[in-house]
Scaffold this active site. Structure first.
Site, short mmCIF file in Angstrom:
data_model
loop_
_atom_site.label_atom_id
_atom_site.label_comp_id
_atom_site.label_asym_id
_atom_site.label_seq_id
_atom_site.Cartn_x
_atom_site.Cartn_y
_atom_site.Cartn_z
N ASP A 1 0.86 -1.18 0.00
CA ASP A 1 0.00 0.00 0.00
C ASP A 1 0.90 1.24 0.00
OD1 ASP A 1 -2.39 1.58 0.34
OD2 ASP A 1 -1.79 1.81 2.44
N ASP B 1 -7.28 -1.73 3.93
CA ASP B 1 -6.33 -2.76 3.50
C ASP B 1 -6.67 -4.13 4.06
OD1 ASP B 1 -4.64 -0.96 2.08
OD2 ASP B 1 -3.80 -0.28 3.97
N ASP C 1 -1.75 -0.68 6.06
CA ASP C 1 -1.88 -0.15 7.42
C ASP C 1 -3.30 0.27 7.78
OD1 ASP C 1 -2.01 2.25 5.88
OD2 ASP C 1 -1.46 3.37 7.69
#
Length: 637
Positions: free
Chosen positions: A314, A511, A507
């Protein structure tokens, strides 16, 4: 007292030791028949118990390695080697105690986390008065807003902010950072931190159940109950190892014409190295990871980390710091800068996205009072909608705002590292907020290390705009970029990424589905991303992407140690069996020698607790990105 406790914990070992001592005394006093009868009776009791356990295991479809030990005990009794048979009993029963001792050593860091879990908190009854009264309450009864007293060397019971001028704490059990850190008034203090030499006051910001340390405890408890595939692989060695052992023993007895050789070979075929070494190695790997700030949920995750061939990352909060700062406010008439910022920041109070923090903090730093919403709703990865003072305020992605206003909105002009939050008020475009989120100093080094160490594909999966994503990707060295993604898109791409296994690092709440879908999900949990942490297979406790490299290296080193320990036990056992087949190793000596093999395999497995980790070269923070003057954006109406 300790001896009595051990005897109660390991009754077969205690009884076997007492009987072995009695047999030795009787032998020395010339009472051979009595000592033989006692040893034979006890060994038959142990064999009967073992056969019953084996029958239950076979009924479940599992053939274990204990069959070799049972045959060895029966064979030594049949040829009159009752002392050797008694030593095998001692070895097997002692193996349980030896395994427990090795596991305690291997899980020292994990166990320390559990043992340090705070049970009580000191609540100040009148924190603003004179002569504060302290009331001790159970940690799960601490409420948000309570002011607590944390005495020297005590564990901070819940997540809190510092009320005193400063607090010096040890966060090593949470982050792996060995040096004490100083937190000043208003800064966050994580539960599980150990207070320094001075008493401090803190204000609870989360309950115990929602606090960082309790989440870590839950992760550790979950991790301790899982078994790695390689441990089950050790079980699958049972059939071939048993067949080879019986073949060597049978040939030795048949070719020599002396069936004592059969027993002499089998006493060296007992399977403790296979049963104990692999689990000890994986527990050692988990404990070592915890020491370095990564909670790994079981040995199976360790093995997958060792085999990772592709990595998906990410962007915000993972490759970047995740603390974006507001660098420009571009209002569209009739709103002015202040009104746009206060409306947007008021709506962002109801968003969990990291960009929302930067907007709120900028408004508060400007002295603007945030307003409460009568209605608020967040659409993950898209934006937030709120009713502020009767006005319908939408803050989020460009496409999300375009749907709200029913017309195209021109893209803001951004420089590398910047991201835009678009605002609509009462169905009309109201302006753009420009934020900058710089890449972590370790991100480029992490990507380089992954590419240089067997990871064939490194990709970015982000919900942010393509231009911003590619700017950060260029800074850290990632070529494959997927931007403007919804959570479902991340799941699809993580599932399709090749080669396998795939590691996904993220995080945020958005996600969590992708972390669960990947072969290995790693959550950056330093800021308490609860949903991501629950969905992930491993959680990085420090705010450091480099810990992902540490986790991969620990996984690889642990798997090598586990497999080497298994093969060490096999090679030593088979080699000694071949020697015993010549008649060179008497049964009693062989039984004692096998104890040395067990110890060697277990000591080797404990090597998983150590090993070198790579030192990543970190870039200097590119703070100039956040301070650049943004190019003037077109004012859209």
């Amino acid at each position: 007292m300790n001896s009595l406790h051990r005897a109660r914990r390991y009754p077969i070992l205690a009884a076997s030791g007492a009987i072995a001592l009695a047999v030795l005394v009787l032998d020395l006093s010339g009472q051979d028949l009595i000592s033989r009868a006692i040893a034979t009776a006890w060994v038959l009791v142990v064999i009967t118990r073992a056969v019953m356990d084996m029958a239950r295991q076979i009924a479940r479809g599992h053939l274990g390695l204990d069959v070799l030990a049972v045959i060895a005990m029966g064979a030594t009794l049949a040829v009159g080697e009752y002392v050797a048979s008694l030593i095998i009993v001692l070895m097997l029963s002692g193996g349980e105690a030896l395994e427990d001792a090795a596991e305690r050593r291997a899980t020292r860091e994990l166990t320390a986390l559990l043992n340090r879990s705070p049970q009580a908190a000191h609540v100040l009854v009148a924190p603003d008065g004179v002569g504060d009264e302290v009331r001790d309450v159970a940690v799960d009864r601490v409420a948000v807003g309570d002011v607590l007293l944390v005495r020297p060397a005590e564990v901070v019971p819940v997540d809190a902010t510092v009320v005193s001028d400063r607090a010096t704490v040890d966060e090593s059990s949470l982050t792996g950072e060995s040096l004490p850190v100083t937190r000043r008034r208003g800064e966050t203090l994580l539960s599980g931190s150990v207070n320094g030499p001075g008493a401090v006051r803190v204000r609870a910001v989360r309950t115990a159940a929602d606090s960082q340390y309790q989440q870590i405890i839950a992760l550790v408890t979950d991790a301790q109950g899982r078994q790695a595939p390689v441990v089950r692989l050790a079980d699958r060695f049972a059939v071939p190892f048993t067949a080879v052992s019986l073949l060597i023993a049978g040939l030795a007895g048949w070719l020599s014409g002396d069936w004592v050789r059969f027993a002499e070979v089998l006493v060296l075929a007992t399977p403790c190295p296979l049963l104990i070494a692999a689990p000890v190695a994986f527990l050692g790997g988990q404990s070592r990871a915890a020491r370095h700030g990564v909670i790994v949920k079981g040995g199976a995750v360790i093995e997958k980390l060792a085999k990772v061939r592709a990595v998906a990352l990410d962007k915000t909060g993972t490759l970047t710091r995740g603390r974006p700062e507001l660098v420009a406010v571009q209002p569209a008439a009739p709103l002015d800068r202040e009104e746009l910022l206060v409306l947007a920041a008021s709506a962002e109070q109801y968003s969990s996205h990291v960009l929302a923090d930067g907007v709120r903090e900028a408004a508060q730093a400007s002295g603007l009072a945030l307003r409460a919403a009568t209605e608020a709703d967040e659409v993950a990865t898209c934006g937030v909608r709120a009713v502020i003072d009767g006005r319908n305020v939408v803050v989020g992605k460009r496409a999300y705002v375009e749907r709200e206003v029913g017309a195209a909105v021109a893209a803001a002009q951004l420089v590398a590292g910047q991201v835009a939050a678009y605002v609509a008020v009462d169905g009309a475009f109201a302006g753009v907020l420009v934020l900058a989120d710089e890449a972590r100093p370790e991100s480029a080094a992490v990507v380089r290390w992954l590419r240089a160490n067997g990871v064939a594909e490194v990709a970015m999966l982000t919900g942010d705009a393509d231009a911003t994503a590619r700017a950060i990707a260029g800074q850290v060295g990632i070529d494959t970029v997927h931007a403007d993604l919804l959570p479902a898109d991340k799941v699809r791409l993580a599932a399709a990424l090749k080669p396998r296994p795939v590691l996904m690092v993220g995080d945020g709440v958005n996600d969590a589905p992708a972390l669960a879908a990947a072969d290995v999900g790693v959550a950056m949990g330093a800021r308490g991303a609860t949903a991501a942490g629950e969905a992930a297979d491993a959680v990085v406790l420090a705010d450091d992407l480099g810990k992902v490299v540490d986790a991969v290296v620990i996984g690889r080193q642990t798997l090598r140690v586990a497999l080497a320990a298994i093969w060490l036990g096999i090679v030593l056992s088979v080699g000694l069996m071949l020697v015993a087949a010549t008649g060179a190793i008497p049964a009693v000596v062989g039984a004692l020698t096998q104890e040395v093999v067990d110890l060697a395999a277990i000591l080797y497995a404990l090597r998983a607790l150590g090993g070198r980790l790579p030192e990543l070269r970190r870039a200097e923070p590119a703070r100039a990105v956040a301070s650049r003057r943004p190019a003037p954006a077109a004012r859209l109406r």
